[in-house]
Design a protein around this motif. Sequence first.
Motif, mmCIF file in Angstrom:
data_model
loop_
_atom_site.group_PDB
_atom_site.id
_atom_site.type_symbol
_atom_site.label_atom_id
_atom_site.label_comp_id
_atom_site.label_asym_id
_atom_site.label_seq_id
_atom_site.Cartn_x
_atom_site.Cartn_y
_atom_site.Cartn_z
ATOM 1 N N UNK A 95 7.815 -10.159 -16.043
ATOM 2 C CA UNK A 95 8.591 -11.060 -15.183
ATOM 3 C C UNK A 95 7.700 -11.661 -14.097
ATOM 4 N N UNK A 96 6.820 -10.819 -13.549
ATOM 5 C CA UNK A 96 5.918 -11.305 -12.513
ATOM 6 C C UNK A 96 5.003 -12.404 -13.016
ATOM 7 N N UNK A 97 4.524 -12.261 -14.244
ATOM 8 C CA UNK A 97 3.674 -13.293 -14.842
ATOM 9 C C UNK A 97 4.503 -14.524 -15.196
ATOM 10 N N UNK A 98 5.695 -14.306 -15.751
ATOM 11 C CA UNK A 98 6.529 -15.405 -16.231
ATOM 12 C C UNK A 98 6.843 -16.446 -15.170
ATOM 13 N N UNK A 99 7.170 -16.001 -13.963
ATOM 14 C CA UNK A 99 7.537 -16.954 -12.909
ATOM 15 C C UNK A 99 6.328 -17.766 -12.458
ATOM 16 N N UNK A 100 5.116 -17.200 -12.573
ATOM 17 C CA UNK A 100 3.919 -17.956 -12.176
ATOM 18 C C UNK A 100 3.485 -18.953 -13.243
ATOM 19 N N UNK A 101 4.049 -18.830 -14.454
ATOM 20 C CA UNK A 101 3.746 -19.797 -15.513
ATOM 21 C C UNK A 101 4.488 -21.105 -15.310
ATOM 22 N N UNK A 102 5.633 -21.056 -14.647
ATOM 23 C CA UNK A 102 6.450 -22.257 -14.475
ATOM 24 C C UNK A 102 6.487 -22.748 -13.038
ATOM 25 N N UNK A 103 5.908 -21.986 -12.103
ATOM 26 C CA UNK A 103 5.816 -22.417 -10.707
ATOM 27 C C UNK A 103 4.434 -22.043 -10.171
ATOM 28 N N UNK A 104 4.139 -22.466 -8.933
ATOM 29 C CA UNK A 104 2.842 -22.141 -8.332
ATOM 30 C C UNK A 104 2.929 -20.959 -7.370
ATOM 31 N N UNK A 105 3.965 -20.144 -7.527
ATOM 32 C CA UNK A 105 4.139 -18.996 -6.623
ATOM 33 C C UNK A 105 3.112 -17.911 -6.916
ATOM 34 N N UNK A 106 3.069 -16.914 -6.041
ATOM 35 C CA UNK A 106 2.212 -15.740 -6.200
ATOM 36 C C UNK A 106 3.112 -14.524 -6.335
ATOM 37 N N UNK A 107 2.779 -13.621 -7.235
ATOM 38 C CA UNK A 107 3.615 -12.447 -7.452
ATOM 39 C C UNK A 107 2.788 -11.176 -7.332
ATOM 40 N N UNK A 128 0.835 -1.209 0.000
ATOM 41 C CA UNK A 128 0.000 0.000 0.000
ATOM 42 C C UNK A 128 0.864 1.250 0.000
ATOM 43 N N UNK A 129 1.894 1.274 0.838
ATOM 44 C CA UNK A 129 2.765 2.444 0.925
ATOM 45 C C UNK A 129 3.552 2.642 -0.373
ATOM 46 N N UNK A 130 4.039 1.547 -0.938
ATOM 47 C CA UNK A 130 4.789 1.623 -2.185
ATOM 48 C C UNK A 130 3.896 2.129 -3.316
ATOM 49 N N UNK A 131 2.640 1.691 -3.329
ATOM 50 C CA UNK A 131 1.705 2.134 -4.364
ATOM 51 C C UNK A 131 1.406 3.620 -4.240
ATOM 52 N N UNK A 132 1.235 4.099 -3.012
ATOM 53 C CA UNK A 132 0.960 5.524 -2.803
ATOM 54 C C UNK A 132 2.124 6.383 -3.281
ATOM 55 N N UNK A 133 3.343 5.886 -3.098
ATOM 56 C CA UNK A 133 4.535 6.633 -3.504
ATOM 57 C C UNK A 133 4.920 6.370 -4.953
ATOM 58 N N UNK A 134 4.172 5.479 -5.625
ATOM 59 C CA UNK A 134 4.485 5.063 -6.991
ATOM 60 C C UNK A 134 5.916 4.544 -7.103
ATOM 61 N N UNK A 135 6.249 3.688 -6.146
ATOM 62 C CA UNK A 135 7.549 3.024 -6.163
ATOM 63 C C UNK A 135 7.361 1.610 -6.700
ATOM 64 N N UNK A 136 8.044 1.292 -7.797
ATOM 65 C CA UNK A 136 7.895 -0.028 -8.408
ATOM 66 C C UNK A 136 8.357 -1.133 -7.474
ATOM 67 N N UNK A 137 7.617 -2.242 -7.467
ATOM 68 C CA UNK A 137 7.973 -3.363 -6.593
ATOM 69 C C UNK A 137 7.564 -4.681 -7.241
ATOM 70 N N UNK A 138 8.304 -5.733 -6.901
ATOM 71 C CA UNK A 138 8.038 -7.074 -7.411
ATOM 72 C C UNK A 138 8.307 -8.060 -6.271
ATOM 73 N N UNK A 139 7.226 -8.596 -5.687
ATOM 74 C CA UNK A 139 7.333 -9.468 -4.516
ATOM 75 C C UNK A 139 6.797 -10.844 -4.888
ATOM 76 N N UNK A 140 7.614 -11.867 -4.716
ATOM 77 C CA UNK A 140 7.241 -13.239 -5.048
ATOM 78 C C UNK A 140 7.078 -14.037 -3.756
ATOM 79 N N UNK A 141 5.911 -14.674 -3.591
ATOM 80 C CA UNK A 141 5.635 -15.487 -2.412
ATOM 81 C C UNK A 141 5.712 -16.950 -2.816
ATOM 82 N N UNK A 142 6.708 -17.644 -2.333
ATOM 83 C CA UNK A 142 6.909 -19.053 -2.676
ATOM 84 C C UNK A 142 5.785 -19.917 -2.109
ATOM 85 N N UNK A 143 5.354 -20.906 -2.898
ATOM 86 C CA UNK A 143 4.337 -21.853 -2.461
ATOM 87 C C UNK A 143 4.947 -23.258 -2.425
#
Length: 282
Positions: free
Chosen positions: A210-222, A125-140
């Motif tokens: 990139x965020x979409x690509x990693x979810x195509x080959x794994x079950x992670x969430x991005x 939420x804070x990153x979005x308000x500041x328009x700071x780009x972010x890419x967070x991957x949650x391993x499953x």
Amino acid sequence: MNELNVIFNSLRGFSLYSLVDILVVSYIFYKGYSLIKETRAEQLLKGIILIFLLIPISDFFNLNMLLWILEKTITIGVIVIVIIFQPEIRKALEHIGRTSFVEKIIYEDEAVMHGVINEIVNAVEQLAEEKTGALIVIEQKTGLSDIINTGTKIDAEVSSALLQNIFVVNTPLHDGATIIRNDRIIAAGCFLPLTANDKLNKQLGTRHRAGIGVTEITDCLTIIVSEETGVISLAVNGRLLRNYDKEKLRTILVKIMKSRQNKKISFKERVKGWISKKDKIS
């Protein structure tokens, strides 16, 4: 008459094992076609079927040169297929490897799970308000060690402050993906594979691809935060859902994490349940 005798003899030898054999082979062909449907491999399959149909036809009409070309094509075809369609073959094998009868429990303590989700959504939420780009991957269930090795190891407790600091512009780790495993930030500045989907919105940049690509080959969430617009997106199972707010993101993450406790529902079925028809898909 001979044809009828052959049919009757075949039916006489038909057993329960024969039925099981037919069903298993049918299922394998169905799953195989499902994996290659709407990909380059589908066009290749049509070409292979055409070649096999032309071989007996050319033999019947004594088209010797055409028959020779088709036979040579079949001879080297296997090697060519492996080389050209290596990405699709790898994707299929990884899909098979992710299939298991016992689900891996991601969070045994629900309080820990909610704590991690709260830290993530507060940071996003804070990153979005500041328009700071972010890419967070949650391993499953699928391990991301090969991706983790491309970045900088951190192994720190998940916290909103740390996530925000990682993505501060012009810092060493901001331009890459941060990997979260259970309740730990494992690494940052990691490189992700880009999606090969050419149907995506052309306005989406490298971070989203990139965020979409990693979810195509794994079950992670991005989770992706756009640097230009501050829009929050979620990539899951090769699909991108946009325009999330804090509460909506929290709700869907809780649903996903809780669903890991249910061992009877497949991952694809869960995804259908998580994704609302009202979500905007790009």
